[in-house]
Design an enzyme around this catalytic site. Structure first.
Site, short mmCIF file in Angstrom:
data_model
loop_
_atom_site.label_atom_id
_atom_site.label_comp_id
_atom_site.label_asym_id
_atom_site.label_seq_id
_atom_site.Cartn_x
_atom_site.Cartn_y
_atom_site.Cartn_z
N GLY A 207 0.79 -1.23 0.00
CA GLY A 207 0.00 0.00 0.00
C GLY A 207 0.83 1.28 0.00
O GLY A 207 0.27 2.36 -0.17
N CYS B 78 -28.30 -9.34 -16.21
CA CYS B 78 -27.69 -8.91 -17.48
C CYS B 78 -28.62 -9.31 -18.63
O CYS B 78 -29.12 -10.43 -18.68
CB CYS B 78 -26.34 -9.58 -17.64
SG CYS B 78 -25.67 -9.49 -19.31
N CYS C 298 -26.54 -12.31 -20.82
CA CYS C 298 -26.23 -13.65 -20.28
C CYS C 298 -27.08 -13.99 -19.07
O CYS C 298 -27.06 -15.11 -18.60
CB CYS C 298 -24.75 -13.75 -19.93
SG CYS C 298 -24.29 -12.84 -18.45
N CYS D 54 -23.56 -6.91 -18.50
CA CYS D 54 -22.30 -7.07 -17.76
C CYS D 54 -21.29 -6.07 -18.29
O CYS D 54 -21.13 -5.91 -19.49
CB CYS D 54 -21.71 -8.45 -17.97
SG CYS D 54 -22.70 -9.80 -17.38
N CYS E 272 -19.16 -12.06 -19.66
CA CYS E 272 -20.48 -12.18 -20.29
C CYS E 272 -20.40 -13.17 -21.46
O CYS E 272 -21.24 -14.07 -21.58
CB CYS E 272 -20.93 -10.80 -20.77
SG CYS E 272 -22.69 -10.66 -21.08
ZN LIG Z 1 -23.76 -10.70 -19.07
#
Ligand SMILES: [Zn+2]
Length: 300
Positions: free
Chosen positions: A39, A255, A258, A279, A285
């Protein structure tokens, strides 16, 4: 021009990966330090690249310093392999790193350079994720002086950042930061995780893959090493939460391509003016679609 004229070999081509060996070595050394101090924004001598700063030069310098002929590279921009920035960066690597394979598949890639998203598919120990960073320091919103910010980071003093989050809650009843959510790494340094959505922040926590973040303009590299805690700043009574994509009835939106109800969605308007969700990660997807098509064929 004389067509039989050939450039001398050492002038004809750039070295593998465009950057000279000294530059690549310096970036790798910086990466090692960044991994040792999770970090911590490690300074390095960011080189001029043949593209404007702000177009991913920090990420690209990391990629070019780490990539070797055995690597398979994937470049994504907002989850898509086909957007202009991703295509240009991929072509640049293909041009300057002969022998390197490129792919759109998250699973096949050994090195993934990304802007604005962490891939939906869980990454493995064999992969490295490089994130492009415009603004590396989360404290810049509360303290303009870099010298003072360094002291605050060193002391782990993030009280003013927490106050900022608290002000959000007072004004809006919730923390309104949608991207670049301040995240504490390994219990000490708080990083700006680059403009990934809040949705992707849990993907940094205990990730099997090494995650490197490069800011070219600000000349900083920092890391979330594998299996390291990455905890978004929050309060006991107002916990961190991600975007949940629910419609008015409280149903999780799926989505449109899909049907996934577990991915980060992009919203856009179709030809008829209706809102459509899809997506944001195009490889995720597409992979789901082809699996469904395969299952359909097997079932038929
Ligand atoms: Zn999708």
């Amino acid at each position: 021009m004389n067509s039989s004229y050939e450039l001398p070999q050492d002038e004809a081509a750039y070295s593998f990966g465009f950057l000279d060996e000294y530059a690549k070595r310096e970036v790798r050394r910086t990466v090692l330090k960044a991994i040792c101090i999770p970090g911590y924004q490690t300074p390095y001598a960011s080189r001029e690249m043949p593209m404007g700063r702000g177009f991913g030069t920090g990420g690209l310098q990391l990629t070019l310093s780490l990539i070797g002929p055995d690597d398979t590279l994937k470049v994504i921009d907002q989850g898509s392999d086909d957007s202009v920035n991703a295509v240009n960066l991929r072509q640049f690597v293909e041009l300057t790193c002969p022998g390197v394979d490129t792919t759109e598949s998250t699973r096949e890639a050994t090195l993934i350079q990304s802007r604005h998203r962490v891939p939906e598919t869980t990454l493995t120990e064999a992969q490295v994720l490089v994130l492009q960073v415009p603004y590396p320091d989360p404290l810049v919103v509360v303290e303009p002086s870099e010298a003072k910010r360094k002291i605050m980071h060193g002391e782990g003093d993030y009280s003013r950042l927490l106050t900022k989050l608290y002000e959000d809650i007072v004004k809006f009843d919730e923390i309104t930061i949608s991207h670049r959510y301040p995240t504490r790494i390994n219990g000490h340094y708080v990083i700006d995780p680059s403009p990934i959505p809040r949705y992707d922040v849990p993907g940094l926590h205990q990730s099997a893959a090494l995650i490197l973040l490069g800011a070219g303009r600000e000349k900083k590299i920092y890391a979330v090493p594998p299996y390291t805690d990455a905890v978004p700043l929050a309060f006991d009574d107002v916990p961190f939460r991600t975007e949940d994509f629910r419609d008015r009835k409280g149903q999780r939106i799926a989505c449109a391509r899909c049907g996934s109800t577990e991915s980060f969605l992009d919203e856009f308007t179709d030809d008829r003016g209706r809102k459509v969700h899809q997506c944001s990660d195009s490889d995720y997807c597409n992979e789901r679609l082809s699996t469904q098509a395969f299952a359909g064929e097997m079932g038929a």
